[in-house]
Design a protein around this motif. Sequence first.
Motif, PDB file in Angstrom:
ATOM      1  N   THR A  20      77.792   1.407 -40.142  1.00 33.17           N
ATOM      2  CA  THR A  20      79.131   1.854 -40.536  1.00 33.17           C
ATOM      3  C   THR A  20      79.140   3.320 -40.949  1.00 33.17           C
ATOM      4  O   THR A  20      80.053   4.077 -40.606  1.00 33.17           O
ATOM      5  CB  THR A  20      79.653   0.994 -41.705  1.00 33.17           C
ATOM      6  OG1 THR A  20      79.745  -0.357 -41.270  1.00 33.17           O
ATOM      7  CG2 THR A  20      81.022   1.478 -42.163  1.00 33.17           C
ATOM      8  N   THR A  24      81.285   6.182 -39.186  1.00 38.12           N
ATOM      9  CA  THR A  24      82.367   6.806 -39.955  1.00 38.12           C
ATOM     10  C   THR A  24      82.264   8.314 -39.942  1.00 38.12           C
ATOM     11  O   THR A  24      83.254   9.023 -39.723  1.00 38.12           O
ATOM     12  CB  THR A  24      82.335   6.300 -41.408  1.00 38.12           C
ATOM     13  OG1 THR A  24      82.531   4.882 -41.406  1.00 38.12           O
ATOM     14  CG2 THR A  24      83.438   6.948 -42.236  1.00 38.12           C
ATOM     15  N   LEU A  28      84.886   8.691 -36.666  1.00 37.83           N
ATOM     16  CA  LEU A  28      86.220   8.405 -37.189  1.00 37.83           C
ATOM     17  C   LEU A  28      86.872   9.650 -37.794  1.00 37.83           C
ATOM     18  O   LEU A  28      86.183  10.522 -38.327  1.00 37.83           O
ATOM     19  CB  LEU A  28      86.146   7.302 -38.251  1.00 37.83           C
ATOM     20  CG  LEU A  28      85.522   5.975 -37.826  1.00 37.83           C
ATOM     21  CD1 LEU A  28      85.710   4.941 -38.929  1.00 37.83           C
ATOM     22  CD2 LEU A  28      86.103   5.478 -36.513  1.00 37.83           C
ATOM     23  N   HIS A  32      90.768   8.943 -43.982  1.00 39.87           N
ATOM     24  CA  HIS A  32      91.544   7.720 -43.760  1.00 39.87           C
ATOM     25  C   HIS A  32      90.682   6.476 -43.961  1.00 39.87           C
ATOM     26  O   HIS A  32      90.547   5.638 -43.048  1.00 39.87           O
ATOM     27  CB  HIS A  32      92.159   7.716 -42.359  1.00 39.87           C
ATOM     28  CG  HIS A  32      93.242   8.721 -42.175  1.00 39.87           C
ATOM     29  ND1 HIS A  32      92.982  10.055 -41.923  1.00 39.87           N
ATOM     30  CD2 HIS A  32      94.602   8.605 -42.238  1.00 39.87           C
ATOM     31  CE1 HIS A  32      94.129  10.703 -41.810  1.00 39.87           C
ATOM     32  NE2 HIS A  32      95.118   9.853 -42.003  1.00 39.87           N
ATOM     33  N   ALA A  36      90.766   2.894 -41.713  1.00 41.19           N
ATOM     34  CA  ALA A  36      89.557   2.367 -41.082  1.00 41.19           C
ATOM     35  C   ALA A  36      89.323   0.925 -41.495  1.00 41.19           C
ATOM     36  O   ALA A  36      88.984   0.065 -40.665  1.00 41.19           O
ATOM     37  CB  ALA A  36      88.355   3.239 -41.452  1.00 41.19           C
ATOM     38  N   ARG A  40      89.456  -2.421 -39.078  1.00 36.91           N
ATOM     39  CA  ARG A  40      88.250  -3.239 -39.016  1.00 36.91           C
ATOM     40  C   ARG A  40      88.537  -4.700 -39.340  1.00 36.91           C
ATOM     41  O   ARG A  40      87.831  -5.595 -38.869  1.00 36.91           O
ATOM     42  CB  ARG A  40      87.217  -2.689 -39.996  1.00 36.91           C
ATOM     43  CG  ARG A  40      85.897  -3.432 -39.982  1.00 36.91           C
ATOM     44  CD  ARG A  40      84.927  -2.805 -40.959  1.00 36.91           C
ATOM     45  NE  ARG A  40      83.662  -3.513 -40.975  1.00 36.91           N
ATOM     46  CZ  ARG A  40      82.619  -3.171 -41.734  1.00 36.91           C
ATOM     47  NH1 ARG A  40      82.722  -2.118 -42.528  1.00 36.91           N
ATOM     48  NH2 ARG A  40      81.502  -3.861 -41.699  1.00 36.91           N
ATOM     49  N   PHE A  80      84.301   2.976 -46.887  1.00 33.68           N
ATOM     50  CA  PHE A  80      84.560   4.141 -46.050  1.00 33.68           C
ATOM     51  C   PHE A  80      84.691   5.414 -46.890  1.00 33.68           C
ATOM     52  O   PHE A  80      84.308   6.494 -46.449  1.00 33.68           O
ATOM     53  CB  PHE A  80      85.817   3.914 -45.210  1.00 33.68           C
ATOM     54  CG  PHE A  80      85.613   2.927 -44.097  1.00 33.68           C
ATOM     55  CD1 PHE A  80      84.842   3.265 -42.991  1.00 33.68           C
ATOM     56  CD2 PHE A  80      86.160   1.665 -44.147  1.00 33.68           C
ATOM     57  CE1 PHE A  80      84.638   2.356 -41.966  1.00 33.68           C
ATOM     58  CE2 PHE A  80      85.956   0.754 -43.125  1.00 33.68           C
ATOM     59  CZ  PHE A  80      85.194   1.101 -42.029  1.00 33.68           C
ATOM     60  N   ALA A 206      86.827   7.942 -31.654  1.00 35.10           N
ATOM     61  CA  ALA A 206      87.343   7.181 -32.789  1.00 35.10           C
ATOM     62  C   ALA A 206      87.729   5.768 -32.363  1.00 35.10           C
ATOM     63  O   ALA A 206      87.466   4.791 -33.082  1.00 35.10           O
ATOM     64  CB  ALA A 206      88.536   7.897 -33.405  1.00 35.10           C
ATOM     65  N   TYR A 210      86.264   2.387 -34.002  1.00 31.68           N
ATOM     66  CA  TYR A 210      87.080   1.297 -34.573  1.00 31.68           C
ATOM     67  C   TYR A 210      86.775  -0.031 -33.876  1.00 31.68           C
ATOM     68  O   TYR A 210      86.729  -1.090 -34.524  1.00 31.68           O
ATOM     69  CB  TYR A 210      88.565   1.628 -34.439  1.00 31.68           C
ATOM     70  CG  TYR A 210      89.040   2.731 -35.355  1.00 31.68           C
ATOM     71  CD1 TYR A 210      88.747   2.711 -36.715  1.00 31.68           C
ATOM     72  CD2 TYR A 210      89.808   3.790 -34.861  1.00 31.68           C
ATOM     73  CE1 TYR A 210      89.201   3.721 -37.559  1.00 31.68           C
ATOM     74  CE2 TYR A 210      90.253   4.801 -35.697  1.00 31.68           C
ATOM     75  CZ  TYR A 210      89.946   4.762 -37.043  1.00 31.68           C
ATOM     76  OH  TYR A 210      90.390   5.764 -37.877  1.00 31.68           O
TER      77      TYR A 210
END
Length: 305
Positions: A20, A24, A28, A32, A36, A40, A80, A206, A210
């Motif tokens: 993750t 991230t 990503l 945000h 996220a 998810r 995140f 991105a 996701y």
Amino acid sequence: MNRLALVLLTALAPIAWGTTYLVTTELLPAGHPMFAGLLRSLPAGLLAVLISRRLPRGSWWGKAFALGALNIAAFFPLLFLAAERLPGGVAAAVAGAQPLIVLILGALVLQERIRPVTAAAAVVGAGGVALVVLGPAAELDAWGVLAALGGVTATGVGMILTKRWGRPSGVGPVAYAGWQLSAGGLLLLPLTLIVEGVPSTIDAGAALGYLWLGTAGGIVAYTLWFRGVQQLPMIATGLLALLSPVVATTLGVLVAGERFTAIQAIGLALTIGALVLGQVVTRPPAANPPRRVEPSSPAALAAPR
């Protein structure tokens, strides 16, 4: 399913979660974390409910939302946020506190006895990840560390409640995970729209990030994880969470070019050692094979026919 297979399948969840942090920071849009977490959880949860065709009944509506709030709605944004403010290995390494949290809560709520060996494994695991965090390359951010600690505390409480409440009869692990992902996503939806909104641009990278987080890190990981939580001892699953910082640190070094020192190597070795020790000492003893009775023995002569 035998114990080893269950442990290995459950371990896939924290391994997936360890990716993750890299996803991230590398793929990503920044700023945000709630969005996220929303992407998810909610799409994956609704898909799981659709596949299983099972909805909660009675008190399980409230339980599903309580678990969804802890495991998803609180955990995802904090996760995140920590990933954005900390290097990948550092953010994931704070998860090393989770076995200690689970150990204490398991004793208080589930009345599980704290064994010296399992307590030692939890302490060694936490110490191992602390060595990773405190490496010279670590860039500690107070808000990032607090976010990471808040996230693992929320999931620690969620694990305890998952173990205590169990799973309704006739409900499979996919439906059970789908309830929590959907509930957490629904709780995140209004907060995301009010606080953050939608990123101005979502490029192909991105979108891929996701998708990965919603599938491997969402529906698949949580299905395996919740089944493991319900069938394995609490400290055994709590220690498996240490795989997340191991994976995140490894990816940070191999992909993101983060430094890796001898002290951090010792920390990772201690972490893996604690994880393995926790699985060994919590393994149930093998059943004694039935004693063979010779026909001529007194026991055989006294046996009913």
